[in-house]
Design a protein around this motif. Structure first.
Motif, short mmCIF file in Angstrom:
data_model
loop_
_atom_site.label_atom_id
_atom_site.label_comp_id
_atom_site.label_asym_id
_atom_site.label_seq_id
_atom_site.Cartn_x
_atom_site.Cartn_y
_atom_site.Cartn_z
N GLU A 182 8.78 2.84 -6.79
CA GLU A 182 7.64 3.31 -6.02
C GLU A 182 6.51 3.84 -6.90
O GLU A 182 5.34 3.65 -6.60
CB GLU A 182 8.09 4.42 -5.07
CG GLU A 182 7.04 4.90 -4.09
CD GLU A 182 6.95 4.04 -2.84
OE1 GLU A 182 5.93 4.11 -2.15
OE2 GLU A 182 7.91 3.31 -2.56
N MET A 237 0.98 10.98 0.69
CA MET A 237 0.68 9.89 1.62
C MET A 237 0.66 8.53 0.93
O MET A 237 0.88 7.49 1.56
CB MET A 237 -0.68 10.14 2.30
CG MET A 237 -0.64 11.18 3.41
SD MET A 237 -2.30 11.54 4.04
CE MET A 237 -2.81 9.91 4.60
N GLN A 238 0.39 8.55 -0.37
CA GLN A 238 0.34 7.30 -1.11
C GLN A 238 1.73 6.76 -1.43
O GLN A 238 1.88 5.64 -1.89
CB GLN A 238 -0.44 7.51 -2.41
CG GLN A 238 -1.86 8.03 -2.18
CD GLN A 238 -2.54 8.47 -3.46
OE1 GLN A 238 -2.15 8.06 -4.55
NE2 GLN A 238 -3.56 9.30 -3.34
N ARG A 294 9.14 10.57 -1.61
CA ARG A 294 8.25 11.68 -1.23
C ARG A 294 8.99 13.01 -1.30
O ARG A 294 8.48 14.01 -1.80
CB ARG A 294 7.71 11.47 0.19
CG ARG A 294 6.62 10.44 0.28
CD ARG A 294 5.77 10.65 1.53
NE ARG A 294 6.58 10.61 2.74
CZ ARG A 294 6.81 9.50 3.43
NH1 ARG A 294 6.30 8.35 3.03
NH2 ARG A 294 7.54 9.55 4.54
N HIS A 303 5.27 5.56 0.04
CA HIS A 303 5.78 5.07 1.32
C HIS A 303 7.24 5.45 1.56
O HIS A 303 7.64 5.72 2.68
CB HIS A 303 5.62 3.55 1.39
CG HIS A 303 4.20 3.10 1.27
ND1 HIS A 303 3.25 3.35 2.24
CD2 HIS A 303 3.55 2.43 0.27
CE1 HIS A 303 2.07 2.85 1.86
NE2 HIS A 303 2.23 2.29 0.67
N ASN A 304 8.04 5.48 0.49
CA ASN A 304 9.47 5.74 0.66
C ASN A 304 9.70 7.23 0.90
O ASN A 304 9.31 8.06 0.07
CB ASN A 304 10.24 5.27 -0.58
CG ASN A 304 11.73 5.35 -0.38
OD1 ASN A 304 12.30 6.43 -0.34
ND2 ASN A 304 12.38 4.20 -0.24
#
Length: 400
Positions: free
Chosen positions: A337, A292-293, A300, A295-296
């Motif tokens: 990221e 969840m931390q 993920r 964003h891309n």
């Protein structure tokens, strides 16, 4: 429809919908028939492992179905067919299946202990790739339905037994050992807790927990013994989950629910099923929280793949091919990221795993180096020292 038609229908249904194969054994344990197109390798694994031993012992004492784990941690179900006078007529097997996802490295290690030829390993591995992954509770329901078809008598899922490894240990085995890889209960516990921190479940949890024993708290009550073991593990799991970022409210609500479920369980297989679901649930929550931390979505997806496959032999070209992006795009987005490269992230995961395994003095440093695909033990030592400040040998001395 007569029983044979019912049986043929059930076999066809399980084969077509779940890829679960059927095997028929005579009352003298001779292999009569299977609908598997290449049955011999899997039959040999079952026969040469402890499954055959446990099956014979069980049938002498009970006519209920039983779940069995072979030496590759494949799950089978054996269903005795008995006459009205309780005489054994035949035995039907269902399987094999996996109760959870298993890495290729784990399977190769298991095959290495079987002293198989290269050709046999390749043939068996190709077969194993096609074996389905089915939740234990779902598989148990199939077994109860199949048993009804065979015996014309309904059974509860609570009537299905589970292979009890602890009751028939051979005298020449080290009773402190937990798995064939040399993990004791304590060291395997460390691996479980680390897997929760990493958000990546270990392979075949149910098979391992079925053999797990935290002391002998209730020697005359196997169900109470397993419940106490499960509750002890839940306490450790929840504490680890909180340390990994799960809120205390969420964690303790989860704990209360699963402890109540365990206390309400009426059989050992029920307890094993509940603790397996709880372990996968809490591990997944930690994993989802970490993602969840990020964003891309591409990053993920990349992290998720690395978290699951960090013990495999990976390179950036293969990773890009798996994810469907160019390696340049993945590298750029990942570094932006996370602040580190894909390679650095993969190495961090491997070093984290190595730190846990090094606490077990029975596992050689060479084995850890090979498992994590370092080019040599010296290269492993160099990288380990770079990330931790000490060599693997020094870390082990400090940890023991």
């Amino acid at each position: 429809m007569n029983n044979n038609i019912h049986l043929n229908y059930m076999e066809e249904l399980l084969l077509k919908t779940e890829k679960i194969y059927s095997w028929h054994l005579s009352a003298s344990y001779e292999w009569v028939y299977s609908n598997h197109p290449n049955p011999t390798p899997l039959k040999n694994i079952f026969t040469l492992s402890d499954c055959d031993f446990y099956l014979r012992q069980h049938v002498q004492e009970s006519a209920s179905p039983i779940l069995l784990y072979d030496d590759l941690s494949l799950l089978w179900a054996a269903i005795p067919v008995v006459a009205e006078n309780r005489q054994l007529i035949s035995i039907h097997l269902l399987g094999p299946v996996f109760s959870s996802y298993t890495s290729d490295i784990y399977l190769h290690e298991k095959m290495d202990t079987q002293n198989m030829s290269i050709k046999s390993k390749i043939e068996l591995f190709n077969l194993i790739e096609q074996i389905p992954v089915i939740n234990t509770s779902v598989f148990i329901r199939y077994v109860s339905q199949f048993s009804y078809t065979l015996n014309d008598a309904p059974i509860s899922i609570h009537d299905i037994k589970l292979q009890d490894n602890s009751s028939v240990l051979r005298e020449d085995e080290d009773k402190q050992s937990f798995t064939s890889s040399g993990h004791t209960s304590y060291h395997y516990e460390l691996l479980m807790l680390q897997s929760i921190k990493d958000g990546t479940p270990i392979s075949n949890f149910a098979a391992q927990f079925s053999s797990f024993q935290i002391g002998t708290m209730c020697p005359d009550n196997p169900l109470r013994q397993k419940k106490d073991e499960a509750i002890a593990l839940i306490t450790l799991f929840i504490r680890t989950a909180i340390q990994s970022g799960i809120s205390e409210e969420t964690a303790y609500t989860c704990s209360d629910y699963y402890i109540q479920s365990i206390e309400a369980a009426s059989t050992v297989p029920d307890v094993i099923q509940i603790i397996e679901v709880m372990y996968l649930d809490i591990t997944n929550q930690v994993h989802e929280l970490s993602l969840m931390q990020i964003h891309n979505p591409v990053v993920r997806e990349c992290m998720n793949y690395l978290d699951t496959n960090y013990k495999e032999k990976l390179d950036l070209d293969e990773l890009a091919d798996k994810l469907g992006y160019t390696k340049y795009y993945i590298s750029l987005r990942f570094k932006k990221e996370t602040g580190i490269t894909v390679s650095e992230y993969l190495t961090e995961r491997r070093i984290s795993y190595a730190k846990t395994v090094l606490k077990n003095p029975h596992i050689k440093i060479q084995e850890i180096s090979d498992e994590l695909h370092f080019s040599s033990p010296s290269h492993f030592s160099f990288v380990f020292r770079k990330y931790t400040g000490v060599t693997p040998t020094q870390y082990r001395k400090n940890a023991v």
